[in-house]
Design a protein around this motif. Structure first.
Motif, PDB file in Angstrom:
ATOM      1  N   ASP A 194      25.844  28.037 -52.107  1.00  0.00           N
ATOM      2  CA  ASP A 194      26.247  26.994 -51.579  1.00  0.00           C
ATOM      3  C   ASP A 194      27.952  26.986 -51.593  1.00  0.00           C
ATOM      4  OD1 ASP A 194      26.632  27.144 -54.179  1.00  0.00           O
ATOM      5  OD2 ASP A 194      26.104  24.459 -54.622  1.00  0.00           O
TER       6      ASP A 194
ATOM      7  N   THR B 227      30.557  28.242 -49.879  1.00  0.00           N
ATOM      8  CA  THR B 227      31.639  28.431 -48.503  1.00  0.00           C
ATOM      9  C   THR B 227      32.935  29.234 -48.238  1.00  0.00           C
ATOM     10  OG1 THR B 227      31.882  26.512 -48.123  1.00  0.00           O
ATOM     11  CG2 THR B 227      30.013  26.749 -47.123  1.00  0.00           C
ATOM     12  N   HIS B 228      33.524  28.789 -49.947  1.00  0.00           N
ATOM     13  CA  HIS B 228      34.946  29.193 -49.654  1.00  0.00           C
ATOM     14  C   HIS B 228      35.636  29.460 -51.201  1.00  0.00           C
ATOM     15  CE1 HIS B 228      34.772  25.984 -46.392  1.00  0.00           C
ATOM     16  NE2 HIS B 228      35.830  27.004 -46.189  1.00  0.00           N
TER      17      HIS B 228
END
Length: 252
Positions: free
Chosen positions: A237, A239-240
């Motif tokens: 999970d 993403t950054h």
């Protein structure tokens, strides 16, 4: 210890917080930025070594990813040059952020023993973007500290080399899934390496404190830091880089 993971050595003794002029033993005027000679006079820095076992499959890169990786590799290869005004200004800015209450007497100065100059871009980014964390780590202001503490500058060098190894940044193409995953972040944010450096530094200090470590455990702390970063980078999970669990340590 698994020798393939490299070795890290960096310790100093402290009483309370940051000790002025107690990190390195050097009375030479060479003891300043631009001279690597002073680095090893008082302390050792045995940084991460490349693992031969990393030479397995490679991951294909898109043209934008190749460009991002090349720019980062070029940046990593740049050594401090005291004749370049841009490098001089970066050091002055770093000093102002680190010690705003103390005037810097010169770029070649005994004062640099207090912090060091290696990896100045990473430290400058750290000081500008995570000011409280930077000061807490520089001055050892958080937690119950060990009598034998790691020196800020040499720990930073070890973290830089650990990340270069972990992310396989010296390869033309990444040969590990962790390295390939990092390039996705890098292609979206040119500061990805700096952000991960800041995360790693704070995480290393948190591991140091939770393990109640002293100089004999520095290798163990660095290996634990690397393993935790690798686990977090592989979370589905994420993403950054700001989504990494350890990023939240900067708010503490």
């Amino acid at each position: 210890m698994d020798d393939r993971e490299g070795s890290f050595v960096a310790v100093r003794r402290i009483s309370h917080g940051l000790e002025r002029g107690s990190v390195y033993n050097s009375s030479s005027p060479e003891g300043g930025p631009g001279s690597a000679a002073w680095l090893g006079r008082g302390l050792s820095c045995v940084c991460a070594q490349r693992r031969d076992s990393d030479a397995h499959s490679t991951f294909d890169l898109s043209p934008p990813q190749e460009e991002c990786l090349q720019r980062l590799q070029n940046r990593i290869d740049v050594a401090y040059d005291s004749t370049i005004p841009l490098h001089q200004e970066a050091l002055r800015n770093l000093w102002k952020l680190a010690f705003p209450e103390e005037e810097l007497h010169g770029l070649i100065s005994e004062q640099w023993k207090e912090m060091g100059w290696q990896g100045k871009e990473n430290l400058l980014y750290f000081a500008r973007n995570f000011q409280k964390t930077f000061q807490d780590l520089l001055r050892k202001q958080v937690g119950e500290r060990s009598v034998w503490e790691y020196p800020f500058a040499v720990a930073g060098i070890n973290i830089t080399f650990m990340l270069i190894q972990m992310l396989d940044l010296e390869a033309v193409k990444p040969r590990t899934i962790v390295g390939a995953t990092f390039l996705k972040f890098l292609s979206e944010n040119e500061s990805a390496f700096d952000i991960l450096y800041c995360i790693a530094f704070k995480l290393m200090d948190q591991q140091w404190l939770s393990m109640r470590a002293s100089y004999m455990e520095f290798n163990t702390v660095m290996k634990s830091t690397r393993r935790q970063l690798e686990r977090e980078l592989m979370l589905e999970d994420i993403t950054h880089l700001e989504d990494l669990p350890s990023y939240a340590l900067h708010s503490q």
